[in-house]
Scaffold this motif. Structure first.
Motif, PDB file in Angstrom:
ATOM      1  N   GLN A 322      12.366  -3.735   2.619  1.00  0.00           N
ATOM      2  CA  GLN A 322      10.993  -3.352   2.280  1.00  0.00           C
ATOM      3  C   GLN A 322      10.291  -2.727   3.468  1.00  0.00           C
ATOM      4  O   GLN A 322       9.571  -1.730   3.319  1.00  0.00           O
ATOM      5  CB  GLN A 322      10.224  -4.585   1.786  1.00  0.00           C
ATOM      6  CG  GLN A 322       8.823  -4.244   1.283  1.00  0.00           C
ATOM      7  CD  GLN A 322       8.052  -5.483   0.827  1.00  0.00           C
ATOM      8  OE1 GLN A 322       8.477  -6.608   1.070  1.00  0.00           O
ATOM      9  NE2 GLN A 322       6.912  -5.273   0.187  1.00  0.00           N
ATOM     10  N   ASP A 325      11.416   0.729   3.826  1.00  0.00           N
ATOM     11  CA  ASP A 325      10.812   1.571   2.790  1.00  0.00           C
ATOM     12  C   ASP A 325       9.363   1.918   3.145  1.00  0.00           C
ATOM     13  O   ASP A 325       8.916   3.053   2.934  1.00  0.00           O
ATOM     14  CB  ASP A 325      10.866   0.829   1.453  1.00  0.00           C
ATOM     15  CG  ASP A 325      10.340   1.665   0.303  1.00  0.00           C
ATOM     16  OD1 ASP A 325      10.698   2.856   0.203  1.00  0.00           O
ATOM     17  OD2 ASP A 325       9.560   1.125  -0.512  1.00  0.00           O
ATOM     18  N   LYS A 383       2.183  -7.842  -0.261  1.00  0.00           N
ATOM     19  CA  LYS A 383       3.257  -6.868  -0.478  1.00  0.00           C
ATOM     20  C   LYS A 383       4.613  -7.563  -0.588  1.00  0.00           C
ATOM     21  O   LYS A 383       5.483  -7.128  -1.356  1.00  0.00           O
ATOM     22  CB  LYS A 383       3.271  -5.845   0.654  1.00  0.00           C
ATOM     23  CG  LYS A 383       2.090  -4.889   0.624  1.00  0.00           C
ATOM     24  CD  LYS A 383       2.178  -3.866   1.747  1.00  0.00           C
ATOM     25  CE  LYS A 383       1.002  -2.887   1.698  1.00  0.00           C
ATOM     26  NZ  LYS A 383       1.067  -1.884   2.808  1.00  0.00           N
ATOM     27  N   GLN A 384       4.800  -8.642   0.169  1.00  0.00           N
ATOM     28  CA  GLN A 384       6.043  -9.397   0.068  1.00  0.00           C
ATOM     29  C   GLN A 384       6.230  -9.958  -1.338  1.00  0.00           C
ATOM     30  O   GLN A 384       7.297  -9.825  -1.949  1.00  0.00           O
ATOM     31  CB  GLN A 384       6.046 -10.537   1.088  1.00  0.00           C
ATOM     32  CG  GLN A 384       7.295 -11.406   1.041  1.00  0.00           C
ATOM     33  CD  GLN A 384       7.147 -12.700   1.827  1.00  0.00           C
ATOM     34  OE1 GLN A 384       6.043 -13.249   1.908  1.00  0.00           O
ATOM     35  NE2 GLN A 384       8.226 -13.193   2.399  1.00  0.00           N
ATOM     36  N   ASP A 386       4.803  -8.930  -4.114  1.00  0.00           N
ATOM     37  CA  ASP A 386       4.937  -7.840  -5.080  1.00  0.00           C
ATOM     38  C   ASP A 386       6.367  -7.312  -5.105  1.00  0.00           C
ATOM     39  O   ASP A 386       6.920  -7.039  -6.176  1.00  0.00           O
ATOM     40  CB  ASP A 386       3.954  -6.723  -4.728  1.00  0.00           C
ATOM     41  CG  ASP A 386       4.021  -5.573  -5.719  1.00  0.00           C
ATOM     42  OD1 ASP A 386       3.701  -5.796  -6.900  1.00  0.00           O
ATOM     43  OD2 ASP A 386       4.413  -4.450  -5.312  1.00  0.00           O
ATOM     44  N   PHE A 387       6.984  -7.190  -3.931  1.00  0.00           N
ATOM     45  CA  PHE A 387       8.349  -6.672  -3.867  1.00  0.00           C
ATOM     46  C   PHE A 387       9.344  -7.652  -4.490  1.00  0.00           C
ATOM     47  O   PHE A 387      10.229  -7.250  -5.259  1.00  0.00           O
ATOM     48  CB  PHE A 387       8.718  -6.396  -2.405  1.00  0.00           C
ATOM     49  CG  PHE A 387      10.069  -5.772  -2.218  1.00  0.00           C
ATOM     50  CD1 PHE A 387      10.351  -4.524  -2.743  1.00  0.00           C
ATOM     51  CD2 PHE A 387      11.059  -6.445  -1.519  1.00  0.00           C
ATOM     52  CE1 PHE A 387      11.601  -3.942  -2.569  1.00  0.00           C
ATOM     53  CE2 PHE A 387      12.315  -5.871  -1.338  1.00  0.00           C
ATOM     54  CZ  PHE A 387      12.578  -4.618  -1.865  1.00  0.00           C
ATOM     55  N   LYS A 390       9.069  -7.414  -8.197  1.00  0.00           N
ATOM     56  CA  LYS A 390       9.753  -6.238  -8.740  1.00  0.00           C
ATOM     57  C   LYS A 390      11.269  -6.416  -8.751  1.00  0.00           C
ATOM     58  O   LYS A 390      11.956  -5.884  -9.630  1.00  0.00           O
ATOM     59  CB  LYS A 390       9.373  -5.000  -7.929  1.00  0.00           C
ATOM     60  CG  LYS A 390       7.946  -4.527  -8.147  1.00  0.00           C
ATOM     61  CD  LYS A 390       7.643  -3.291  -7.313  1.00  0.00           C
ATOM     62  CE  LYS A 390       6.221  -2.799  -7.560  1.00  0.00           C
ATOM     63  NZ  LYS A 390       5.901  -1.600  -6.743  1.00  0.00           N
ATOM     64  N   VAL A 466      12.340   0.751  -7.235  1.00  0.00           N
ATOM     65  CA  VAL A 466      11.741  -0.321  -6.446  1.00  0.00           C
ATOM     66  C   VAL A 466      11.728   0.013  -4.959  1.00  0.00           C
ATOM     67  O   VAL A 466      10.828  -0.390  -4.220  1.00  0.00           O
ATOM     68  CB  VAL A 466      12.503  -1.634  -6.700  1.00  0.00           C
ATOM     69  CG1 VAL A 466      11.946  -2.756  -5.836  1.00  0.00           C
ATOM     70  CG2 VAL A 466      12.428  -2.024  -8.162  1.00  0.00           C
ATOM     71  N   LEU A 467      12.726   0.768  -4.534  1.00  0.00           N
ATOM     72  CA  LEU A 467      12.943   1.054  -3.118  1.00  0.00           C
ATOM     73  C   LEU A 467      13.355   2.516  -2.994  1.00  0.00           C
ATOM     74  O   LEU A 467      14.016   3.055  -3.890  1.00  0.00           O
ATOM     75  CB  LEU A 467      14.056   0.139  -2.598  1.00  0.00           C
ATOM     76  CG  LEU A 467      14.176  -0.174  -1.113  1.00  0.00           C
ATOM     77  CD1 LEU A 467      12.942  -0.924  -0.632  1.00  0.00           C
ATOM     78  CD2 LEU A 467      15.427  -1.012  -0.875  1.00  0.00           C
TER      79      LEU A 467
END
Length: 612
Positions: A322, A325, A383-384, A386-387, A390, A466-467
């Motif tokens: 992440q 990214d 953000k962690q 959310d990733f 996903k 996602v990435l």
């Protein structure tokens, strides 16, 4: 009809005035009444005759029309309209991706008794106890000599057993034809198939119902006559599945593990070629579920789907990917790895002292807890989360099994800083091995989300991006270096470019805290790394192996070598040819690591809050 009086007073008075006889008046009235009654009875009879004539004409007309219709159609074999006859042939077969039968129906017989018709109840009870060792002869005798008029003895039996019962010559023992569900491969893919049982049943047939696995998930489809007997084709490959179970069972024995899981999945389609959970069972003789104790102690427990494990350092690639990214770091970025690291009153340590700084690549290669937490802090908690959401770590996977909803990950209800830190290296969030397989497949698929499936050839919508492809490729590069020079050297298989990550996580106690000597070791991998086609997960529950350096429970010493053996066995079976030479670019870290023996993955022991 108005009733006319026989001696009306007015008429009698007139008759008297005229000097006539009143009896003649009464006789005339009686005659008129009888004529009216006869007319009414005649009309009623004529109506009935007309109705009967119409019914006869209509009946003969229907018979004639039916005979004409039958005469004008082609002759066909008559079919029984009895419901029980339809039940016996309604369930479709289940096959693997090559069309090889995994589950089918077999004609057999049931055995039942009419005790009141028995000639020798004692001999019948003794004979049945010899033929069926699981039956109690004394109980059979009590039932045969009691007041019961009907009783089941065996819902299904082999032809040899049927002949043995027939040889008893007891008229009170009767057979009924029926179909039973048969799994010709025994234990192979038992958790995927699940098993079946009887629903509504009679002496001549029985309804076969799925009780677990895909048998229950597709129960309606398998019984639907509209499918015209078409088989349900699964994505698994029978040969690959059998080979995985064999090697995994050997590895589990060598590593002294309580249980094990293996998953092989196509990255491009999400189709599962093999999924094993040990110990397993024979669906032809499905055991009863445990009513108390740890559910994972039951052979019915599907560790691949239902198991909820803290998967340790296999999670470390997620915050790093992440961050790549988000362009917060690049593979050569220096990461502070000074230990111990403090978050509030808690300390986070590494397995070894890696010095003040490692490159982002070496954070993964050496499996640094501190370095991973530093990168997760750069990303931020929101953000962690959310990733990870996903990637599918917050919800059950939509797999075609009834057990899938029970494998919902255990996510912390609150997400303070210490929880965000521990989750970044695989503690505090428990998920199934299949969740891990889907997440690694997403990274290896160029960052596009992959959803696992057990159905072959099904067209599905494309997953979410996602990435970024660039970040995903760099993450795979890092995983490859874990195998070539990091904690997973024992996972290397020459010619197949294995890339992966080890993870060793302490097992939590039911009462809170963690065991000191019980772990779950995992190796998550993709191969070949230069063009990823397959993802494989191997998980061992409570392994322990003794080597030259003493006893070890780490994934690098347990799960990694087992995974290597499985890949070496399965890769040729899926048609994957070995390659020579390395095709992946070697990333040179900006900050050179200290010269020391590569550290193993270690057991990450971190003080936990009630939220983690």
């Amino acid at each position: 009809m108005t009733r006319i009086p026989l001696r009306p007073l007015a008429r009698l008075l007139r008759t008297h005035d005229r000097g006539e006889n009143p009896d003649e008046t009464e006789a005339e009235n009686r005659r008129l009444r009888h004529e009216a009654m006869q007319d009414k009875a005649r009309r009623r009879a004529e109506g009935r005759l007309a109705l009967m004539a119409c019914l006869f004409v209509l009946g003969f007309g229907v018979v004639g029309l039916r005979m004409g219709a039958l005469a004008s159609t082609d002759p066909v074999e008559p079919q029984s309209g009895i419901m029980s006859a339809q039940i016996a042939s309604q369930r479709a077969d289940i096959t693997d991706r090559q069309g090889r039968v995994l589950a089918t129906n077999l004609l057999t017989h049931s055995l039942y008794a009419h005790p009141h018709q028995m000639v020798d109840p004692v001999g019948a009870a003794e004979g049945l106890a010899r033929i069926f060792p699981d039956l109690d002869g004394d109980k059979l005798l009590r039932d045969f000599t009691g007041s019961r008029k009907f009783m089941w003895i065996k819902r299904k039996m082999s032809p040899e057993q049927m002949q043995a019962v027939h040889d008893l010559g007891e008229p009170g023992l009767l057979f009924g034809p029926r179909e039973m569900r048969v799994y010709p491969n025994g234990r192979v893919a038992s958790h995927i198939l699940g098993g079946s049982g009887f629903g509504n049943e009679g002496v001549s047939s029985a309804e076969v119902l799925g009780v677990a696995g895909v048998e229950k998930a597709f129960d309606g489809w398998l019984r639907d006559p509209a499918n015209a007997g078409a088989p349900l084709q699964l994505s698994i490959d029978l040969g690959v599945q059998a080979a995985m179970e064999e090697v995994l069972a050997s590895g589990m024995e060598v590593m002294n593990a309580k249980g094990s899981t293996g998953i092989l999945m196509e990255i491009a389609t999400g189709e599962i070629l093999a999924m094993a959970s040990l110990p397993d069972f024979d669906p032809n003789d499905r055991p009863r579920p445990l009513l108390k104790g740890d559910p994972s102690d039951s052979p019915l427990f599907n560790r691949a789907v239902q198991g909820q494990y803290e998967l340790g350092s296999t999670f470390k690639i997620f915050p790093v990917a992440q961050a790549l990214d988000l362009q917060i770091i690049n593979p050569n970025s220096g990461i502070n790895t000074t230990t111990p690291m403090r978050i509030g009153k808690y300390r986070i340590n590494d397995f070894s002292n890696y010095g003040p700084q490692l490159s982002a690549t070496d954070v993964i290669v050496k499996s640094s807890n501190v370095g991973t937490v530093r990168i997760a802090q750069m990303i931020g908690v929101d953000k962690q989360k959310d990733f990870l959401d996903k990637l599918g770590f917050f919800d059950p996977l939509p797999l075609e099994m009834v057990e899938a909803p029970t494998g919902k990950p255990l996510v912390p209800p609150r997400w303070p800083a210490v929880t965000a830190a521990t989750v970044s290296f695989g503690h505090g969030l428990a998920a199934s091995p299949l969740h891990l397989a889907a997440a690694y497949a997403t990274i290896a698929n160029g960052g596009r989300k992959v959803t696992p499936t057990l159905i072959h050839g099904r067209t599905r919508p494309e997953g979410e991006q996602v990435l970024s492809p660039r970040a995903a490729a760099r993450a795979v590069d890092m995983l490859r270096q874990v195998v070539t020079r990091g904690t997973a050297k024992q996972a290397e298989v020459e010619g197949y470019e294995v890339a992966g990550k080890t993870g060793t996580a302490d097992k939590p106690r039911p009462s809170g805290g963690y065991y000191d000597n019980k772990v779950v070791s995992t190796f998550a991998s993709v191969f070949p790394a230069s063009a990823p086609k397959y993802v494989m997960i191997v998980t061992l529950d409570e392994p322990s192996v003794t080597g030259p350096g003493g006893e070890s429970r780490t994934a690098g010493a347990t799960a990694a070598p087992v995974a290597s053996a499985i890949i070496r066995r399965l890769a040729p079976l899926v048609g994957l040819e070995p390659v020579t030479g390395e095709t992946l670019p070697v990333i040179t870290p900006r900050f050179q690591p200290r010269v020391e023996p590569p550290a193993d993955d270690g057991i990450e022991r971190v003080a936990q809050t009630n939220d983690g």
